[in-house]
Enzyme design. Structure first.
Site, PDB file in Angstrom:
ATOM      1  N   SER A 411       0.845  -1.206   0.000  1.00 59.02           N
ATOM      2  CA  SER A 411       0.000   0.000   0.000  1.00 59.02           C
ATOM      3  C   SER A 411       0.876   1.251   0.000  1.00 59.02           C
ATOM      4  O   SER A 411       1.991   1.230   0.529  1.00 59.02           O
ATOM      5  CB  SER A 411      -0.870  -0.037   1.262  1.00 59.02           C
ATOM      6  OG  SER A 411      -2.004   0.754   1.097  1.00 59.02           O
ATOM      7  N   GLN A 489       1.867   6.988  -6.939  1.00 57.89           N
ATOM      8  CA  GLN A 489       0.690   7.667  -6.389  1.00 57.89           C
ATOM      9  C   GLN A 489       0.955   9.170  -6.363  1.00 57.89           C
ATOM     10  O   GLN A 489       1.882   9.633  -5.686  1.00 57.89           O
ATOM     11  CB  GLN A 489       0.362   7.176  -4.973  1.00 57.89           C
ATOM     12  CG  GLN A 489      -0.973   7.749  -4.486  1.00 57.89           C
ATOM     13  CD  GLN A 489      -1.280   7.480  -3.021  1.00 57.89           C
ATOM     14  OE1 GLN A 489      -0.502   7.858  -2.142  1.00 57.89           O
ATOM     15  NE2 GLN A 489      -2.402   6.829  -2.745  1.00 57.89           N
ATOM     16  N   TYR A 570      -7.241  14.911   1.559  1.00 54.59           N
ATOM     17  CA  TYR A 570      -6.285  15.787   0.851  1.00 54.59           C
ATOM     18  C   TYR A 570      -7.048  16.598  -0.203  1.00 54.59           C
ATOM     19  O   TYR A 570      -8.288  16.581  -0.239  1.00 54.59           O
ATOM     20  CB  TYR A 570      -5.139  14.950   0.270  1.00 54.59           C
ATOM     21  CG  TYR A 570      -4.330  14.282   1.368  1.00 54.59           C
ATOM     22  CD1 TYR A 570      -3.675  15.064   2.333  1.00 54.59           C
ATOM     23  CD2 TYR A 570      -4.250  12.894   1.484  1.00 54.59           C
ATOM     24  CE1 TYR A 570      -2.971  14.476   3.376  1.00 54.59           C
ATOM     25  CE2 TYR A 570      -3.545  12.299   2.518  1.00 54.59           C
ATOM     26  CZ  TYR A 570      -2.913  13.089   3.463  1.00 54.59           C
ATOM     27  OH  TYR A 570      -2.221  12.519   4.495  1.00 54.59           O
ATOM     28  N   ARG A 618      -7.535   6.423  -5.600  1.00 56.37           N
ATOM     29  CA  ARG A 618      -7.817   6.042  -4.202  1.00 56.37           C
ATOM     30  C   ARG A 618      -8.907   6.954  -3.672  1.00 56.37           C
ATOM     31  O   ARG A 618      -8.810   8.177  -3.806  1.00 56.37           O
ATOM     32  CB  ARG A 618      -6.559   6.135  -3.338  1.00 56.37           C
ATOM     33  CG  ARG A 618      -6.833   5.797  -1.881  1.00 56.37           C
ATOM     34  CD  ARG A 618      -5.598   5.533  -1.043  1.00 56.37           C
ATOM     35  NE  ARG A 618      -5.307   4.106  -0.974  1.00 56.37           N
ATOM     36  CZ  ARG A 618      -4.656   3.513   0.024  1.00 56.37           C
ATOM     37  NH1 ARG A 618      -4.195   4.224   1.033  1.00 56.37           N
ATOM     38  NH2 ARG A 618      -4.428   2.221   0.010  1.00 56.37           N
ATOM     39  N   ARG A 712       0.890  -1.511   6.901  1.00 58.19           N
ATOM     40  CA  ARG A 712       1.743  -1.756   8.069  1.00 58.19           C
ATOM     41  C   ARG A 712       2.390  -3.136   8.085  1.00 58.19           C
ATOM     42  O   ARG A 712       3.569  -3.238   8.465  1.00 58.19           O
ATOM     43  CB  ARG A 712       0.945  -1.469   9.347  1.00 58.19           C
ATOM     44  CG  ARG A 712       0.674   0.015   9.518  1.00 58.19           C
ATOM     45  CD  ARG A 712      -0.421   0.291  10.519  1.00 58.19           C
ATOM     46  NE  ARG A 712      -1.699  -0.213  10.069  1.00 58.19           N
ATOM     47  CZ  ARG A 712      -2.802  -0.218  10.800  1.00 58.19           C
ATOM     48  NH1 ARG A 712      -2.770   0.250  12.037  1.00 58.19           N
ATOM     49  NH2 ARG A 712      -3.933  -0.682  10.316  1.00 58.19           N
TER      50      ARG A 712
HETATM   51  C1  LIG Z   1       3.228   5.285   7.711  1.00 58.66           C
HETATM   52  C2  LIG Z   1       2.056   5.326   6.802  1.00 58.66           C
HETATM   53  C3  LIG Z   1       2.047   6.194   5.729  1.00 58.66           C
HETATM   54  C4  LIG Z   1       0.970   6.241   4.853  1.00 58.66           C
HETATM   55  N1  LIG Z   1       1.004   7.033   3.749  1.00 58.66           N
HETATM   56  C5  LIG Z   1       0.027   6.941   2.808  1.00 58.66           C
HETATM   57  C6  LIG Z   1       0.157   7.598   1.562  1.00 58.66           C
HETATM   58  O1  LIG Z   1       1.147   8.221   1.272  1.00 58.66           O
HETATM   59  N2  LIG Z   1      -0.852   7.491   0.676  1.00 58.66           N
HETATM   60  C7  LIG Z   1      -1.977   6.758   0.953  1.00 58.66           C
HETATM   61  O2  LIG Z   1      -2.878   6.697   0.126  1.00 58.66           O
HETATM   62  N3  LIG Z   1      -2.101   6.099   2.119  1.00 58.66           N
HETATM   63  C8  LIG Z   1      -1.118   6.158   3.035  1.00 58.66           C
HETATM   64  N4  LIG Z   1      -1.213   5.418   4.183  1.00 58.66           N
HETATM   65  C9  LIG Z   1      -2.355   4.520   4.367  1.00 58.66           C
HETATM   66  C10 LIG Z   1      -1.997   3.108   3.910  1.00 58.66           C
HETATM   67  O3  LIG Z   1      -1.797   3.057   2.524  1.00 58.66           O
HETATM   68  C11 LIG Z   1      -3.102   2.111   4.276  1.00 58.66           C
HETATM   69  O4  LIG Z   1      -4.282   2.466   3.581  1.00 58.66           O
HETATM   70  C12 LIG Z   1      -3.382   2.093   5.765  1.00 58.66           C
HETATM   71  O5  LIG Z   1      -2.174   2.021   6.505  1.00 58.66           O
HETATM   72  C13 LIG Z   1      -4.268   0.905   6.147  1.00 58.66           C
HETATM   73  O6  LIG Z   1      -3.669  -0.308   5.760  1.00 58.66           O
HETATM   74  P1  LIG Z   1      -2.876  -1.267   6.805  1.00 58.66           P
HETATM   75  O7  LIG Z   1      -3.842  -1.585   7.896  1.00 58.66           O
HETATM   76  O8  LIG Z   1      -2.516  -2.452   5.984  1.00 58.66           O
HETATM   77  O9  LIG Z   1      -1.691  -0.503   7.307  1.00 58.66           O
HETATM   78  C14 LIG Z   1      -0.146   5.403   5.083  1.00 58.66           C
HETATM   79  C15 LIG Z   1      -0.128   4.533   6.178  1.00 58.66           C
HETATM   80  C16 LIG Z   1       0.964   4.471   7.019  1.00 58.66           C
HETATM   81  C17 LIG Z   1       0.950   3.489   8.167  1.00 58.66           C
END
Ligand SMILES: Cc1cc2nc3c(=O)[nH]c(=O)nc-3n(C[C@H](O)[C@H](O)[C@H](O)COP(=O)(O)O)c2cc1C
Ligand SMILES: Cc1cc2nc3c(=O)[nH]c(=O)nc-3n(C[C@H](O)[C@H](O)[C@H](O)COP(=O)(O)OP(=O)(O)OC[C@H]3O[C@@H](n4cnc5c(N)ncnc54)[C@H](O)[C@@H]3O)c2cc1C
Length: 782
Positions: A411, A489, A570, A618, A712
């Site tokens: 992700s 992205q 955003y 997204r 994560r």
């Molecule tokens: C450290 C961090 C940075 C993130 N940065 C972005 C990002 O740049 N763009 C985005 O669309 N989502 C971002 N997210 C959201 C993740 O893409 C994801 O949707 C979210 O962490 C839930 O998924 P997970 O439970 O597998 O972590 C970020 C998440 C984390 C933890």
């Protein structure tokens, strides 16, 4: 001690039994308005685990109950002329009437006073009682009398249902999904004693009306159901007993206790019939109350302990029931599915049952699910094995001309580690190692289209040559050393820009060195955040041009795919949500207006981005906030982007406004992906608290998404996908430098998996159905 119990249903009677056992000297009376054998309903169902509990708390009633029970192990799903059976479920059914008679007999034996045909309308007559148990059922008079105190919330669900019976014998918990000229009907049926089965019929309100069921008598509607399900009933009758059609009320009460009065069973909380837990909850409430009365020094303390100790368990069951009922309410989403995939969806709808778990119990069924999945992939032109197929996670996918070797995705995740937008060595190692780790696709973090489009000073960008060169180095490394594809992205932070690095204070405004921020409307994120400038047409043109310029640079870097970030509050998301867009011009108001600018940006990108390369968007499929975007809006949003040429909708949620109330949990955003995919008929990627390859396979096999992104989990385990491939014995590419490691983990995984499966099988007690089958098996001739 004097205890008054209002209501002689399962909750009232079982609490009388347990409390009397505990306090033989107590004066306990159950007041029931009906006659002793005057009960509605047909069968009740308990799982093996619930029966274990009954055995522990009152062995005599347990023994009588289980003597009368019908046992079964299988769940059978009938759909479009097919039937799929899955074993190992361990359920028992019994007549509700018999259950109540057993409980009455046991209560009397212990010295409980049972007063039938006694309708209680005022609890004042129990002024001298130490404890008053309100077990007066779903329409509880006393819950409503003290509505201000108990604060019940009644969510009347949309589907109509009616409870009937039949003489049709059944050897499995049977779901029948029946197409009719009016729409889909569902039967949930199970046998509860010899020659008797419960039949709950369910349909959506439109089909209900079309089928002319409105206003029919019980008998007439039973005849109509017998007509629809006649092919299965094989001449058996449908029986009625208060079998009116109604909407199911999901009831939750904020408080369960008032002074010395306590709500039990349906009076306090209900659970949808599709998980068969109404009577179980009622009787387990009685157990929890008895336990609390045993432990606590006073009635007051006991009631407090009951409420505090029991609430989590009840809410968990209610959550499972909610997820399950929503599945049945939206069964039309899956109506075009391959029957075996449909059946897999039925089995896994409430999250407790998963792909791996079913593989252990019903390997042939899961093998059929895998084959159906592989056949669909083959129909899209891939030369995959359909006889011995890989699991869904390791099936390829094509978006335009981009081919992914598996369905696991890294992700997008900001690393907040760039200097002036330039990704550095950290990024090379970060992205490089995750590509080598086996994911089919990975996304860059949100990469900003201009300096003032950044969220934080550490965000990456793609607006100058230096950044372009740095990204090209990363993309080249990935393409040279892995089979992974990488998507760029692109985003603009909008009103969440000029904020601190994640570890210094997420979304908090910079104290120094900030820049002016833009949004759809001049509403700050935090009260003390910068007030953004409302975008005028010139600003829109400039932002759109910046997106296009970055995309062209992205193409020169060699990215395989482009994702437009229109989620998480955003800039583009601030246009889509009515909570952040309060414009009066053509870019606000209706969803069409709010989507106008994001779509304009998307269309400009689509025109600039090579036609053979895919694009995704997204979105936040819900704002988790009153008045914000909902799942239904997300379907319309996805449709609009699909019409503009999107290949994949990346379904995330929230982060739009500060006062959102997300409901977290395992796979918590997956229902939105499922809705968007199967209503808008567009490919989706789901994400959000998905942590195991078992969950990835469960989601894909049930048709809830086409790709699964993990954020994560990839931060701590770059080789997540490689390890999953070893577990499932799937093909995966690996750099030659790492082959010895791959060979070792593949070898060990086969043994580890076998050991774990053996352990699970050994640890699983036999179901009562299995024990009964063994006991009645004729002895083999010597
Ligand atoms: C450290 C961090 C940075 C993130 N940065 C972005 C990002 O740049 N763009 C985005 O669309 N989502 C971002 N997210 C959201 C993740 O893409 C994801 O949707 C979210 O962490 C839930 O998924 P997970 O439970 O597998 O972590 C970020 C998440 C984390 C933890
Ligand atoms: C029509 C219908 C059919 C059902 N059929 C089934 C089925 O086949 N299988 C199944 O598992 N579940 C069935 N259920 C659900 C199931 O009955 C409940 O989940 C479960 O019985 C809850 O137990 P309870 O003791 O809390 O409430 P109930 O079983 O509803 O018991 C409450 C009792 O309180 C009595 N009462 C109410 N008010 C007063 C008063 N003021 N004074 C005195 N007595 C009062 C009622 O007469 C009733 O006997 C059915 C529900 C309905 C509405």
């Amino acid at each position: 001690m004097k205890i008054a119990i209002i209501g002689g249903g399962p909750a009232g009677l079982y609490s009388a039994i347990l409390l009397k056992k505990q306090r033989p000297g107590a004066d306990i009376t159950v007041y029931e308005r009906n006659r002793a054998d005057d009960t509605f309903g047909f069968g009740v169902v308990f799982s093996d685990a619930t029966l274990d509990n009954f055995e522990k708390y009152d062995a005599p009633s347990y023994r009588r109950i289980t003597q009368e029970f019908a046992y079964w192990d299988d769940i059978a799903v009938h759909f479009r002329g097919t039937v799929h059976r899955v074993g190992g479920n361990g359920f028992c059914g019994c007549s509700r009437r018999t259950l109540l008679l057993i409980l009455q007999e046991r209560a009397r034996e212990l010295g409980v006073t049972l007063l039938f045909e006694t309708d209680i309308d005022d609890e004042a007559r129990f002024a001298d009682a130490d404890l008053v148990v309100l077990a007066d059922g779903i329409n509880s008079r006393f819950r409503d009398k003290y509505i201000e105190h108990f604060q019940p919330e009644v969510d009347l669900r949309s589907n109509m249902f009616a409870w009937m019976g039949s003489t049709r014998p059944l050897d499995a918990f049977t779901f029948i999904f029946q197409e009719t000229e009016w729409g889909p009907f569902i039967a949930h049926a199970y046998q509860y004693e010899v020659g008797r089965s419960t039949w709950i019929f369910e349909t959506d309100p439109v089909t209900f009306k079309r089928a002319g069921l409105e206003g029919l008598s019980e008998k007439q509607s039973a005849d109509r159901m017998a007509g629809i399900f006649g092919w299965f009933l094989e001449g058996h009758q449908l029986l009625i007993n208060r079998s009116m059609w109604r909407n199911f009320p999901m009831i939750r009460s904020k408080r369960w206790v008032k002074d010395n009065m306590v709500l039990l069973g349906d009076a306090k909380a209900t659970a949808h019939f599709s998980i068969g837990s109404g009577t179980k909850l009622a009787m387990e409430d009685a157990i929890a109350l008895a336990d609390a009365m045993h432990r606590a020094p006073t009635v007051e303390a006991a009631l407090q302990q009951y409420e505090e100790g029991r609430r989590e368990e009840v809410e968990k069951t209610q959550h499972a029931a909610d997820v399950s009922l929503v599945w049945f309410e939206h069964v039309d989403r899956f109506w075009n599915f391959d029957p075996v995939q449909f059946a897999f969806g039925v089995m896994t709808r409430a999250k407790a049952i998963t792909y791996d778990n079913l593989t252990l119990r019903a390997p042939d069924f899961v093998a059929d699910v895998d084959k159906a999945f592989a056949r669909q992939v083959r129909a899209r032109g891939f030369d995959v094995d359909v006889e011995k197929p890989a699991s869904p996670m390791f099936q390829p996918l094509r978006l335009r001309e981009m081919e992914l070797s598996n369905r696991a995705v890294v992700s997008p995740m900001c690393m907040y580690s760039a200097q002036e937008g330039v990704p550095g060595d950290f990024h090379l190692v970060h992205y490089g190692s995750r590509a080598v780790g086996g994911a089919g696709l990975m996304f860059t973090e949100m990469t900003c289209v201009s300096r003032d489009a950044r969220i934080t000073p550490g965000c990456t960008g793609l607006w100058n040559d230096e950044q372009e060169a740095a990204w090209r180095r990363i993309v080249d490394f990935i393409h040279a050393n892995s089979a992974a594809k990488i998507g760029l992205q692109l985003g603009h932070a909008g009103r969440k820009g000029a904020t601190k690095l994640m570890w210094d204070g997420m979304d908090r405004p910079l104290e120094q060195g900030g820049w002016d921020v833009l949004s759809a409307s001049p509403i700050p994120y935090f009260p003390d955040s910068q007030v953004p400038r409302e975008m005028d047409r010139a600003a829109m043109d400039a932002v759109k041009a910046a997106f296009v310029a970055s995309a062209l640079r992205g193409e020169r870097c060699g990215f395989d795919m482009l994702e437009l970030h229109a989620a998480h509050g955003y800039l583009l998301a601030s246009f889509i949500s009515p909570l952040t867009n309060q414009r009066n011009d053509a870019y606000g108001g209706s969803l069409e207006g709010r989507l106008r600018f994001p779509l304009e940006v998307f269309e400009a990108l689509r025109a600039a981005w090579p036609a053979h390369k895919p694009m995704s968007v997204r979105i936040s499929a819900t704002d988790w906030a009153e008045g914000g975007v909902t799942g239904d809006d997300a379907v319309d949003i996805a449709r609009a982007f699909a019409e503009a040429g999107v290949d994949l909708v990346d379904v995330s949620t929230g982060q739009t406004v500060r006062d959102a109330q997300p409901v977290y949990g395992r796979m918590f955003q997956t229902p939105f992906s499922e809705q968007v995919r199967n209503e808008a008929r567009v490919a989706t990627m789901c994400v959000g608290n998905i942590t195991t390859s078992d969950q990835v396979n469960t989601i894909l096999a049930a048709g809830r998404a086409d790709l699964v992104a993990l954020g994560r989990p990839h931060l701590v385990d770059p080789a997540f996908t490689l390890k999953a491939a070893a577990w499932y014995g799937a093909e995966i590419s690996c750099p030659p430098q790492y082959l010895p490691g791959k060979e070792q983990i593949f070898r060990n995984s086969i043994r580890d998996r076998q050991d774990l499966d053996d352990l699970k099988i050994k640890a699983k007690p036999k179901t009562r159905a299995e024990l009964k089958a063994e006991a009645t098996k004729p002895l083999a001739a010597e």
